[in-house]
Write an enzyme that holds these catalytic residues in place. Structure first.
Site, PDB file in Angstrom:
ATOM      1  N   CYS A   2       5.569   5.383  -4.254  1.00  0.00           N
ATOM      2  CA  CYS A   2       4.876   4.713  -3.143  1.00  0.00           C
ATOM      3  C   CYS A   2       5.858   4.420  -2.009  1.00  0.00           C
ATOM      4  CB  CYS A   2       4.213   3.384  -3.520  1.00  0.00           C
ATOM      5  SG  CYS A   2       2.938   3.541  -4.785  1.00  0.00           S
ATOM      6  N   ARG A  14       0.468   1.501   3.409  1.00  0.00           N
ATOM      7  CA  ARG A  14       1.256   2.174   2.387  1.00  0.00           C
ATOM      8  C   ARG A  14       0.626   3.489   1.972  1.00  0.00           C
ATOM      9  NH1 ARG A  14      -0.227  -0.371  -2.632  1.00  0.00           N
ATOM     10  NH2 ARG A  14       1.564   0.692  -3.585  1.00  0.00           N
ATOM     11  N   ASN A  79       5.656   0.451  -7.211  1.00  0.00           N
ATOM     12  CA  ASN A  79       6.268   0.665  -8.510  1.00  0.00           C
ATOM     13  C   ASN A  79       7.760   0.295  -8.501  1.00  0.00           C
ATOM     14  OD1 ASN A  79       5.992   1.683 -11.265  1.00  0.00           O
ATOM     15  ND2 ASN A  79       7.407   3.273 -10.598  1.00  0.00           N
TER      16      ASN A  79
END
Length: 323
Positions: A2, A14, A79
């Site tokens: 990400c 994002r 993450n």
């Protein structure tokens, strides 16, 4: 994996990159005064602010990946595998689970300053939503119009970092990414001037970006998104800013086939989004449909509802056929 950015003053968003589909992902509005139970002590909290974001809903609970409240405060979880650590319940702390962080902060706070004060007393606890939904290892980027921070819970505890680069990717810890950017201080949109031989000519635009990482690893995406975002130029209106925001995130998007993740599956950018604090809007597109879909909290009757408002993602490619 990400990547998240803050574009200019008012735009946040994002790429959500994963090697597995998220078929239950929805756009979800959590209304004002919605009740949520905290797992640590079953205390019930009331959402003071309405929230819009991308989430999976389970048992009327919005499990947000990213969201913005009606005050223009934005949070995204990215993450952070191998670095994130959550703890047992601690006395004299606000004990919340990682999946509670986004609704708890956005439902309680109007800006980053208020959130920082609240986070000083927060302990992220190791309690899963249920036995089928274990906790994700995450760190978070939080922004309002004036500030941008990164929140990381590691073996050293909860850390809050100011984020002057307005960018976040994944591992390792955020201070590494700040330090790593020193290696790319030479990057610029101008042409590199040849000093050694007048007979050697510049043969292409973009020589000032020689050395800009082109890979899809976290540290490469961080540098490329930071450079693209910091040099970005566009007209000063919402349509142009939102368009530029999506172009910036597209520079670090993942195409099926380029990265193989866990279980030998291809990692792709499942969706890209942009939140506008100026108009309290959410825009998104998906891997399969590049057309933008938009929602707004302004004058939205659902902010005073007594239940969640849930919208399916528009996944079918929308082609403008000209006849």
């Amino acid at each position: 994996m990400c990547t998240a950015i803050k574009h200019k003053k008012n735009y946040f968003g994002r790429n959500l990159d994963l090697e597995f589909e998220l078929p239950f992902t929805k756009v979800v509005i959590t209304p004002r005064n919605y009740k949520l139970n905290l797992r640590a002590n079953n205390e019930q909290i009331t959402m003071n602010h309405a929230i819009i974001g991308m989430a999976m809903v389970v048992d009327d609970y919005p499990l947000y990946y990213d969201a913005m409240n009606e005050k223009g405060l934005f949070v995204a979880g990215l993450n952070f595998d191998g670095y994130a650590k959550y703890f047992d319940i601690k006395n004299n702390f606000i004990n919340i689970t990682p999946f509670e962080l986004i609704p708890y902060i956005l439902g309680s706070c109007s800006n980053v300053k208020e959130a920082k004060n609240l986070l000083n007393n927060v302990n992220l606890i190791n309690i899963s939503f249920n036995n089928k939904l274990p906790l994700s290892p995450l760190h978070w980027m939080m922004c309002d119009e004036d500030e941008c921070i990164v929140i990381e819970s590691t073996k050293n505890g909860l850390s809050i970092y100011d984020n002057p680069l307005k960018t976040l990717a994944n591992n390792p810890e955020f201070p590494y990414h700040l330090e790593n950017m020193n290696h790319y201080a030479n990057l610029n949109p101008n042409q590199r001037v040849e000093l050694y031989n007048e007979n050697i000519k510049i043969i292409s635009n973009g020589t000032g970006t020689t050395g800009l990482p082109g890979g899809l690893a976290s540290q490469d995406r961080f540098v490329r998104a930071c450079y693209t975002n910091s040099t970005s130029k566009c007209d000063d209106n919402e349509e142009a800013d939102v368009t530029q925001h999506f172009h910036t995130l597209k520079s670090v998007a993942q195409t099926r086939g380029t990265v193989i993740g866990h279980q030998s599956k291809y990692e792709i950018t499942i969706y890209t989004n942009c939140y506008s604090s100026k108009t309290l809007s959410l825009y998104y597109n998906t891997y399969n449909n590049e057309r933008l879909t938009g929602f707004t909290l302004k004058d939205n009757k659902n902010v005073d509802s007594d239940k969640l408002t849930i919208y399916d993602l528009v996944e079918k490619q929308d082609i403008n056929w000209v006849k």
